[in-house]
Write an enzyme that holds these catalytic residues in place. Structure first.
Site, PDB file in Angstrom:
ATOM      1  N   SER A 154      38.602  37.904  39.720  1.00 46.76           N
ATOM      2  CA  SER A 154      37.613  38.866  39.251  1.00 46.76           C
ATOM      3  C   SER A 154      36.286  38.533  39.914  1.00 46.76           C
ATOM      4  O   SER A 154      36.099  37.425  40.441  1.00 46.76           O
ATOM      5  CB  SER A 154      37.477  38.749  37.726  1.00 46.76           C
ATOM      6  OG  SER A 154      36.312  39.390  37.246  1.00 46.76           O
ATOM      7  N   TYR A 167      36.830  34.292  29.802  1.00 46.39           N
ATOM      8  CA  TYR A 167      37.360  35.105  30.898  1.00 46.39           C
ATOM      9  C   TYR A 167      36.811  34.616  32.235  1.00 46.39           C
ATOM     10  O   TYR A 167      37.564  34.402  33.190  1.00 46.39           O
ATOM     11  CB  TYR A 167      36.999  36.572  30.673  1.00 46.39           C
ATOM     12  CG  TYR A 167      37.536  37.515  31.725  1.00 46.39           C
ATOM     13  CD1 TYR A 167      38.839  37.990  31.649  1.00 46.39           C
ATOM     14  CD2 TYR A 167      36.745  37.931  32.796  1.00 46.39           C
ATOM     15  CE1 TYR A 167      39.343  38.856  32.605  1.00 46.39           C
ATOM     16  CE2 TYR A 167      37.242  38.800  33.758  1.00 46.39           C
ATOM     17  CZ  TYR A 167      38.524  39.256  33.662  1.00 46.39           C
ATOM     18  OH  TYR A 167      39.020  40.108  34.623  1.00 46.39           O
TER      19      TYR A 167
END
Length: 264
Positions: A154, A167
């Site tokens: 990401s 995350y």
């Protein structure tokens, strides 16, 4: 030493005919787009996910284009389930060549409000499971003469944000895991790379747009391409990293974000 790509017709560098790809979370969003892309170049597809209804719809979509594909119900947090999905792929198609670690979750809270259970859940799904799946797949990949592992990171692999601490930590870990596996398994002709998607329009980011005021406007103003990405935008990069065209690319992190990360 002769490589797979050496001496081949350049038009065949992206040919995935006879290859078998297992994609976790391949029943929707970026995972389904990757499955469609690999299938379009000839790969047989194994979708490993927990939502059977969504997977059946995805299989129907893939089969309309002629793909040979199956679904294996998988909980990536479970050791037995992870091993089963690898074995099911090999049992059905006789080999495994490509593993795409795409399944992931996020819990959006300020860090001081996160419980340790919530922290562990995100780390388990986003980082521990890709490691465990990669090591479970390693014997099959080696037996096939080599293969490809694509880990989905990401922009938060490198950026920080106040509401996604576990995350971001897990996706930062994905980059380092990718590098470590790449160095360990290069001798076995296994290339391990990461894709770092930017702001793509998926179910996960739809929730973020609801939760974070002004996010849509910020993404549009900072992205030189002037739009959010679509799941289809990830296909080309995934095909490259899954194909013989990337046989001398390993340990890399390829950003697919329309320029978001390079805009000041």
């Amino acid at each position: 030493m002769t490589t797979q790509a050496e001496g081949r017709d350049p038009r065949l560098l992206f040919d995935l005919t006879s290859k078998v790809a297992l994609i976790t979370g391949g029943n929707r969003g970026l995972g389904l787009a990757i499955a469609e892309g690999l299938a379009g170049f000839g790969a047989k597809i194994v979708i490993a996910a927990r939502d059977q209804a969504a997977a059946e719809d995805s299989l129907a979509t893939l089969r309309t284009s002629g793909a040979d594909c199956i679904f294996v119900k998988t909980e990536v947090e479970g050791a037995d389930s992870r091993q089963h999905c690898i074995e099911a792929a090999v049992d059905r198609f006789g080999r495994l060549d490509i593993l795409v670690n795409n399944a992931g979750i996020s819990i959006r809270k300020p860090p001081e409000e996160l419980s340790l259970d919530e922290w562990h859940k995100v780390i388990e799904v986003n980082l521990t499971a890709p490691f465990a799946l990669a090591t479970a797949a390693y014997p099959a990949l080696k037996k096939s003469g080599g293969g490809k592992i694509i880990n989905i990171g990401s922009l938060y692999s490198t950026f920080g944000a106040p509401l996604v601490a576990p995350y971001a930590a897990s996706k930062g870990g994905i980059v380092q895991l990718t590098r470590s596996l790449a160095t360990a398994w290069a001798k076995d002709n296994i290339q391990v790379n990461a894709l770092l998607p930017g702001w793509h329009d998926t179910e996960l980011t739809a929730r973020a747009r609801t939760d974070v005021a002004g996010l849509n406007e910020k993404v549009l103003s900072r992205t030189p391409a002037g739009r959010w990405g679509t799941p289809a935008d990830i296909r080309g990069a995934a095909i490259f990293l899954a194909s013989p065209a990337s046989d001398f690319v390993t340990g890399a992190s390829l950003v697919v974000d329309g320029g978001f990360s390079v805009q000041g």
